[in-house]
Structure formats: C-alpha cells, structure tokens
Write an enzyme that holds these catalytic residues in place. Structure first.
Site, PDB file in Angstrom:
ATOM      1  N   ASN A  21      59.925  27.930 125.027  1.00 35.79           N
ATOM      2  CA  ASN A  21      61.338  27.627 125.276  1.00 35.79           C
ATOM      3  C   ASN A  21      61.432  26.648 126.444  1.00 35.79           C
ATOM      4  OD1 ASN A  21      61.802  29.158 127.871  1.00 35.79           O
ATOM      5  ND2 ASN A  21      61.077  30.829 126.572  1.00 35.79           N
ATOM      6  N   ARG A  22      62.638  26.210 126.752  1.00 34.94           N
ATOM      7  CA  ARG A  22      62.825  25.102 127.695  1.00 34.94           C
ATOM      8  C   ARG A  22      62.951  25.523 129.152  1.00 34.94           C
ATOM      9  NH1 ARG A  22      63.687  20.654 124.549  1.00 34.94           N
ATOM     10  NH2 ARG A  22      64.667  21.067 122.522  1.00 34.94           N
TER      11      ARG A  22
END
Ligand code: C5P
Length: 222
Positions: free
Chosen positions: A30-31
């Site tokens: 994920n970011r």
C-alpha cells in the site's frame, strides 16, 4: 536528551506499510510512507522515551535514537511487536495489509497460454486488536489510528470499542481534505472521555501534541 518526562518509559511503535509476497519477485503493498509514525517516534524520543520502532518497508527515513526493527510482512510485524513487549505504551501507526496471499509460490509465477492466475487471500493478524486484548502484559496505553472517509467520529468510536484500544487517532482522508499524502493533518482524538477535535496542523505538530498527551497519560497528569 533522554531527560524528558518519558525517561525510562518504553514505547513500541509500528509504522509504514507491509509487503505481502505472492512469489519471489512480486508482492502486495500500500502507499503508506511511514511519515506520521516516524514523526511520532521522533517526538517521543525528544521527550526521553526508549522507543522500539517496528517498521515495514517505508519510504520515509527512519527516526533517530530508536531501536529499529525492520520487517516486511504483517505476520513479521505482529511477531516483532509481541517480542518487543512488555512496554508502557504502544502506538500503532502502520498501514498493515489486511490480507496476504493464501499461499506463496516458491518460483516466479509464469505467464502461460492456459489462462490467468488467480490469487486467493488469507486474513492477516490484527496487531492492534491482539495487543489491546492481551490479558497479560498489555501496555498501559494502547493507541490506534483510523483513517475514515465518512462519519469519522462514529466509525472511529466503534473501532475503538471493537479493537479494545484506549485511544484512536481518527482522521478524514477523503480526497477533498488533501490530507492523504499531504504534510498536514486534522485529527480527532477519541478516548473513554469522548471525541476531541484538534485543529488542522502539520503532521510533525500532530506528533508533538500526541507525544505530550502520551507523556501526560503515563505520568498521571491527566
Ligand atoms: O482496522 P483498521 O485497519 O481500520 O484499523 C487501523 C488501526 O489498526 C491502525 O492503528 C493500524 O495500525 C492497526 N492495524 C493493525 N493490524 C492490522 C490492521 C490494522 O495493527 N492487521
């Protein structure tokens, strides 16, 4: 530097994303940058705490003056946190992947003419819930985060109860706020006493203010 109000207090922090492998070269991620967790660690170190910083593969440079434990997966993060206990407080700022690939291929998955591969998932351990619900060796203060896009206070209050943590730092990450990936944050601190809105400020200032509140809670000032 170690002579602040948190001198002698041990605090475990999780930060960053996790990477969940699919095969030797691919993963699910994920970011999360790890910026807010790093800022909280730096603020707690400035107040004199002994910090164990359990970090997934973050892009933000790690904090200084901590015991750094680098992990990759949610399961490794869970195990590292359990090993780092006992602690006076635990702050769960990591964006832990909810799922991992149910099985990992030992070889790189090949492109074939027979069709597309399918991925099945298995659920990862919920580290915040596990630590909050420890019957023995639970940290005196457990802090979780909640990124919501709607009904922030209602959802975060329910999350606090469901997980069993003491505080939830909730924020509105709907795109219009510009908070996700930005340098500012506007949070609501949810505790047994209710919901407290903090004004919008830099993520470093959110970290300073949270660290002060943690110091007050651990030293009996509130
Ligand atoms: O359930 P949700 O992911 O919205 O909860 C967010 C909070 O729970 C964060 O504090 C996050 O670090 C923590 N969490 C965790 N382990 C998971 C999932 C979330 O510690 N597997």
């Amino acid at each position: 530097l170690t002579d602040g109000p948190l001198k002698g207090r041990r605090i475990v922090i999780t930060s960053g994303p996790t990477h969940e492998p699919i095969d030797p070269v691919r993963y699910i991620a994920n970011r999360s940058s790890g910026a807010q967790g790093t800022a909280i660690a730096n603020a707690l170190v400035r107040l004199g705490a002994e910090v164990v910083f359990v970090s997934g593969p973050a892009s933000a440079p790690p904090p200084l003056g901590v015991t750094l434990v680098k992990v990759e997966t949610a399961q490794q993060m869970h195990d590292a946190v359990m090993q780092a206990l006992p602690a006076d407080a635990a702050v769960f700022a990591a964006a832990v992947a909810d799922w991992r690939a149910a099985s990992q291929s030992a070889q790189k998955i090949k492109k074939t003419r027979e069709g597309l591969p399918t991925l099945s998932f298995a659920e990862n351990p919920d580290i915040l819930a596990a630590v909050s619900q420890l019957t023995e060796g639970r940290p005196g203060l457990v802090v979780g985060f909640a990124a919501e896009t709607d009904n922030v206070i209602e959802h975060a209050t329910a999350k606090r109860a469901r997980k069993g943590c003491d505080w939830i730092v909730a924020n509105d990450v709907s795109p219009a706020t510009g908070i996700m990936g930005g340098t500012e944050n506007a949070v609501t601190l949810i505790s047994a006493d209710g919901a407290e809105d903090w004004p919008r400020m830099g993520k470093d200032l959110v970290a300073d203010r949270l660290a002060e509140r943690i110091a007050d809670a651990l030293t009996g000032k509130d």
